[in-house]
Design an enzyme around this catalytic site. Structure first.
Site, PDB file in Angstrom:
ATOM      1  N   GLU A   1      29.870   8.559 -17.195  1.00 58.94           N
ATOM      2  CA  GLU A   1      30.302   8.453 -18.486  1.00 58.94           C
ATOM      3  C   GLU A   1      30.069   6.879 -19.347  1.00 58.94           C
ATOM      4  O   GLU A   1      30.589   5.889 -18.853  1.00 58.94           O
ATOM      5  CB  GLU A   1      31.767   8.906 -18.824  1.00 58.94           C
ATOM      6  CG  GLU A   1      32.047  10.091 -19.252  1.00 58.94           C
ATOM      7  CD  GLU A   1      32.943  10.352 -19.954  1.00 58.94           C
ATOM      8  OE1 GLU A   1      33.156  11.365 -20.742  1.00 58.94           O
ATOM      9  OE2 GLU A   1      34.236   9.623 -19.643  1.00 58.94           O
TER      10      GLU A   1
ATOM     11  N   GLU B   1      41.798  16.282 -17.982  1.00 60.33           N
ATOM     12  CA  GLU B   1      41.352  14.746 -17.594  1.00 60.33           C
ATOM     13  C   GLU B   1      42.670  14.027 -17.966  1.00 60.33           C
ATOM     14  O   GLU B   1      43.351  14.246 -19.209  1.00 60.33           O
ATOM     15  CB  GLU B   1      40.284  14.310 -18.567  1.00 60.33           C
ATOM     16  CG  GLU B   1      39.823  12.732 -18.550  1.00 60.33           C
ATOM     17  CD  GLU B   1      38.372  12.674 -19.139  1.00 60.33           C
ATOM     18  OE1 GLU B   1      37.994  13.614 -19.872  1.00 60.33           O
ATOM     19  OE2 GLU B   1      37.975  11.666 -18.876  1.00 60.33           O
TER      20      GLU B   1
HETATM   21 MN    MN Z   1      36.132  10.742 -19.290  1.00 61.68          MN
END
Ligand code: MN
Length: 287
Positions: free
Chosen positions: A241, A147
């Site tokens: 998220e 990420e």
């Molecule tokens: Mn994230």
């Protein structure tokens, strides 16, 4: 069609059996295909129960992790690196034990503000650690997603270009780039170029608003982002998220600086996000 996922942090802050069942049921009820678990503290999770619940609700799972400064592969200190490697190995075990195929997040770095630039030696340790993790993951059919996060959460991979260079150095097919719109909004020039540059090396996606609240209520250019995903033919997971002080995870909330209350009604939030993602993808495919 992309599996649509939701981070468990929308529902729960701990993994007691009762909360585990609650998160799984809510995820399925809100129409999602996948739930993402935080592997920050695997001792809190009962993998057998998670696996059973995934089957019961017809869900898939992913696990995500950011390292910590005392267990960080992006370090020159070999003891710290070793602890980071152990943490990654434990997270990979969790992924296998729950029957999942994605391990994503800041696997290459602590999640937090570093005191300085990355060093050559620390980066080399991170590359070596991810290469080793990738070999174990490969044997278990697990895809890794690195990420790309903003400068306050790592000093190593803040842009897609940096991530692609890192992937070149790792040199493993099952290690991919993991984009997150919340971080892109801070570090990237726009929401198109990173997707185009990553191409078929994009393996996982987080969609989060600029303030991590309701999708569409901030400054992220989701129309462009979803159009880019559609144009690139991206078929991997797209996971929502969002974090609010309404749900507190003892490890994650402070790490992610979740100080504000951005929502109370997580059922409404989750349903809205699922509709938002589905509608944007649908529209992008018609253009
Ligand atoms: Mn994230």
């Amino acid at each position: 069609m992309n599996p649509i996922g939701i981070h468990a942090g929308v529902w729960i802050g701990d993994w007691s059996p009762e909360r585990t069942r609650f998160a799984m049921r809510r995820t399925a009820e809100a129409g999602y295909d996948l739930i993402e678990l935080s592997a920050s503290d695997v001792t809190a999770i009962d993998p057998a129960l998670v696996r059973e619940q995934l089957v019961e609700h017809g869900l898939r799972a992913a696990a995500s992790l950011g390292l910590s400064f005392d267990a960080d592969v992006n370090s020159e200190d070999t003891a710290v690196v070793r602890r980071g490697q152990d943490k990654l190995a434990t997270a990979l075990d969790l992924v296998t034990d729950i029957g999942a195929h994605h391990l994503v997040g800041a696997l290459y770095s602590a999640l937090g503000k570093y005191p300085g630039q990355p060093t050559r030696a620390a980066r080399a340790n991170a590359v070596a650690a991810i290469r080793e993790l990738a070999a174990h993951a490969e044997q278990r059919g697990v895809l890794l997603g690195l990420e790309i996060v903003n400068r306050y959460e790592s000093n190593l991979l803040n842009t897609t270009r940096q991530a692609l260079e890192f992937l070149d150095d790792v040199g493993a097919d099952n290690v991919t780039a993991h984009l997150d719109t919340y971080h892109m909004n801070i570090e990237e020039p726009d929401f198109t170029r990173p997707v185009r540059e990553a191409g078929d090396r994009l393996g996982y996606v987080h969609v989060g608003e600029s303030h991590r609240g309701y999708l569409g209520s901030g400054t992220v250019d989701f129309r462009r982002f979803f159009q880019s995903l559609a144009d690139a033919g991206y078929a991997g997971p797209i996971t929502f998220e969002s974090f609010s002080s309404a749900v507190v995870d003892p490890v994650l909330s402070d790490t992610l600086a979740v100080w504000r209350n951005l929502w109370d009604d997580n059922v409404d939030l989750a349903r809205h996000a699922h509709r938002f993602i589905t509608d944007e993808l649908h529209a992008a495919r018609q253009r």
